[in-house]
Design a protein around this motif. Structure first.
Motif, PDB file in Angstrom:
ATOM      1  N   ARG A  18       0.843  -1.186   0.000  1.00  0.00           N
ATOM      2  CA  ARG A  18       0.000   0.000   0.000  1.00  0.00           C
ATOM      3  C   ARG A  18       0.885   1.245   0.000  1.00  0.00           C
ATOM      4  O   ARG A  18       2.066   1.184   0.371  1.00  0.00           O
ATOM      5  CB  ARG A  18      -0.934   0.012   1.215  1.00  0.00           C
ATOM      6  N   MET A  19       0.291   2.363  -0.420  1.00  0.00           N
ATOM      7  CA  MET A  19       0.993   3.645  -0.451  1.00  0.00           C
ATOM      8  C   MET A  19       0.252   4.643   0.415  1.00  0.00           C
ATOM      9  O   MET A  19      -0.976   4.758   0.327  1.00  0.00           O
ATOM     10  CB  MET A  19       1.104   4.155  -1.893  1.00  0.00           C
ATOM     11  N   ASP A  20       0.981   5.349   1.276  1.00  0.00           N
ATOM     12  CA  ASP A  20       0.407   6.330   2.191  1.00  0.00           C
ATOM     13  C   ASP A  20       1.147   7.648   2.050  1.00  0.00           C
ATOM     14  O   ASP A  20       2.336   7.689   1.670  1.00  0.00           O
ATOM     15  CB  ASP A  20       0.487   5.839   3.642  1.00  0.00           C
ATOM     16  N   PHE A  21       0.429   8.730   2.383  1.00  0.00           N
ATOM     17  CA  PHE A  21       1.009  10.066   2.403  1.00  0.00           C
ATOM     18  C   PHE A  21       1.003  10.595   3.825  1.00  0.00           C
ATOM     19  O   PHE A  21       0.142  10.228   4.638  1.00  0.00           O
ATOM     20  CB  PHE A  21       0.221  11.024   1.494  1.00  0.00           C
ATOM     21  N   GLU A  22       1.937  11.468   4.104  1.00  0.00           N
ATOM     22  CA  GLU A  22       2.020  12.102   5.425  1.00  0.00           C
ATOM     23  C   GLU A  22       2.477  13.542   5.235  1.00  0.00           C
ATOM     24  O   GLU A  22       3.475  13.808   4.556  1.00  0.00           O
ATOM     25  CB  GLU A  22       2.997  11.356   6.333  1.00  0.00           C
ATOM     26  N   LEU A  23       1.744  14.471   5.830  1.00  0.00           N
ATOM     27  CA  LEU A  23       2.070  15.886   5.776  1.00  0.00           C
ATOM     28  C   LEU A  23       2.303  16.382   7.198  1.00  0.00           C
ATOM     29  O   LEU A  23       1.393  16.316   8.044  1.00  0.00           O
ATOM     30  CB  LEU A  23       0.929  16.677   5.116  1.00  0.00           C
ATOM     31  N   VAL A  24       3.510  16.826   7.449  1.00  0.00           N
ATOM     32  CA  VAL A  24       3.894  17.301   8.786  1.00  0.00           C
ATOM     33  C   VAL A  24       3.739  18.815   8.799  1.00  0.00           C
ATOM     34  O   VAL A  24       4.498  19.534   8.133  1.00  0.00           O
ATOM     35  CB  VAL A  24       5.336  16.883   9.130  1.00  0.00           C
TER      36      VAL A  24
END
Length: 456
Positions: free
Chosen positions: A419-425
């Motif tokens: 799976r592919m996930d995104f994360e925005l800090v």
């Protein structure tokens, strides 16, 4: 919460539908059984009565013959005590005062049987009914006094029917109900599924079929509908891809045609032509990768840290930082390498340097993280960014980008069962190597191809 309530309501509705169907088919079974019993009773009731009369006549003829022989030596009272037969000494027995056509019919038939089996034709009279059992008086030949034998006369009842008729009726009802079930729950839904299959390929979007009928037919119908949805998605994807190819290749081809039409090309124009050729090559490679997605590539046992170092070797060390743990896993290195390269290129194109590539292990899977220092994508655009030919900027086709980068990555990762996930800090801390991250999580145990696994 609303989704859970909807699922529970749907489950309850399905249970009610199942109960209604069971009640309907049970009602049909019992109705068919009742109709079969009425039909069998009308057809074979008289035949059973005839067989009972013949059997009873055979037994009574033996008793009458033996009793008449015994009366020549012993009195009726003694015979009654010794044999248990119901003998009465009287000139005429008390008769039943109630008219019963069925009883009279049975008495006539029984008298006919006795007349054929005895040397004389005895007189039979209906006896009074003391209970629900019916009896008949039979006149015996006695040398001294008139003697009558009272015998029980079983009657064929209309209800409940004989056990034989009950079993035969149940078998007939099962056959009728089974035929109706096959016709309504199996044959008719299968005929509709056959019509839908015949229309596949005739129109742009094959129609779906409502899931009706037996559970097995419903499962088959749901699988057919899933296939139809996949065909529709593939058709739309193919149309979008063809439209995207025409759109993305038109601009560089037009520029090259214009420059080549000039009588003399300067160095700057040559560099622009080379740039357009690289854009064409990049776009063609993106389309080919998206169309193939590494479908035919075999699994290869690789040291992932060394493999990622080779994938990112074209970028300068001050712009690309590596944090790689030594991990071995089975992957499709060409397809996955292009997917990681797309993430790195996107990080440089839409983000800000330095870009950080990290490799780590998370339980039974390994993770590849690509961090950049840019603003990232808005959270409400993450799902849209995974669709093919979707760009979040307006400069579609510039520098050979056609909006397939993240779609290719998603396709390759799914091919690896990951799976592919995104994360925005929003507020980067000391532990975050950047502001925006794309994470690929891929399990170690892929589909069973261990016999054909190669090594890097």
């Amino acid at each position: 919460m609303a989704h859970r309530d909807h699922a529970e309501m749907k489950r309850a509705v399905n249970w009610w539908r199942l109960l209604i169907r069971i009640a309907a088919w049970s009602g049909l079974l019992f109705s068919a059984w009742f109709v079969w019993l009425l039909l069998l009773q009308a057809l074979f009731g008289r035949q059973l009565e005839r067989l009972q009369t013949v059997q009873l006549g055979r037994e009574l003829a033996v008793n009458v013959r033996l009793t008449e022989l015994t009366l020549e030596r012993y009195p009726p009272v003694l015979i009654n005590e010794l044999t248990g037969l119901d003998l009465a000494v009287m000139i005429r027995p008390p008769l039943s005062t109630r008219e019963d056509p069925d009883l009279d019919h049975r008495i006539v038939g029984l008298q006919r049987e006795l007349c054929t089996r005895l040397s004389h034709c005895p007189i039979l009279l209906p006896a009074k009914r003391s209970d629900r059992t019916r009896h008949v008086w039979i006149e015996l030949i006695s040398p001294l006094e008139p003697v009558w034998l009272r015998a029980e006369l079983p009657m064929v009842q209309a209800w409940p029917p004989e056990p034989t008729l009950l079993v035969v009726g149940l078998v007939g009802a099962l056959i009728v109900t089974g035929g109706a079930y096959l016709l309504i729950e199996v044959e008719r839904p299968l005929r509709g599924l056959e019509r839908a299959l015949s229309r596949v390929g005739e129109s742009s979007d094959p129609p779906t079929v409502p899931a009706h009928g037996a559970p097995e037919v419903q499962r088959l119908t749901r699988r057919f509908n899933a296939m139809v949805r996949r065909l529709s998605a593939n058709r739309r994807e193919r149309e979008t891809m063809l439209a995207g190819i025409a759109h993305d290749l038109r601009a560089p081809i037009t520029r090259m045609r214009f420059r080549l039409s000039m009588p003399r090309l300067e160095q700057v124009d040559k560099e622009r032509c080379n740039s357009d050729l690289e854009a064409l090559e990049r776009i063609t490679g993106q389309f080919l990768l998206y169309a193939g997605g590494g479908e035919s590539e075999a699994l290869v046992e690789c040291p992932l840290d060394q493999w990622l170092a080779e994938v990112s070797a074209s970028h300068p060390p001050d712009q690309l930082q590596l944090d790689l743990k030594p991990i071995h896993a089975r992957v499709r290195p060409v397809a996955l390498g292009r997917a990681v390269a797309n993430l790195i290129n996107n990080a440089f194109t839409y983000g800000a340097a330095p870009v950080v590539v990290r490799l780590s292990q998370n339980n039974d899977a390994f993770q590849i993280e690509v961090w950049d220092q840019g603003e990232g994508m808005p959270r409400d655009q993450w799902e849209r960014a995974l669709q093919p030919f979707q760009r979040l900027d307006d400069a579609r086709g510039e520098q050979g980008h056609c909006g397939l980068g993240l779609a290719i990555v998603s396709h390759v990762v799914k091919r690896h069962n990951g799976r592919m996930d995104f994360e925005l800090v929003d507020h980067p801390g000391s532990k975050s190597p950047g502001r925006f991250c794309t994470t690929l999580t891929i399990p170690f145990q892929l589909e069973s191809q261990s016999a054909n696994v190669q090594k890097c």
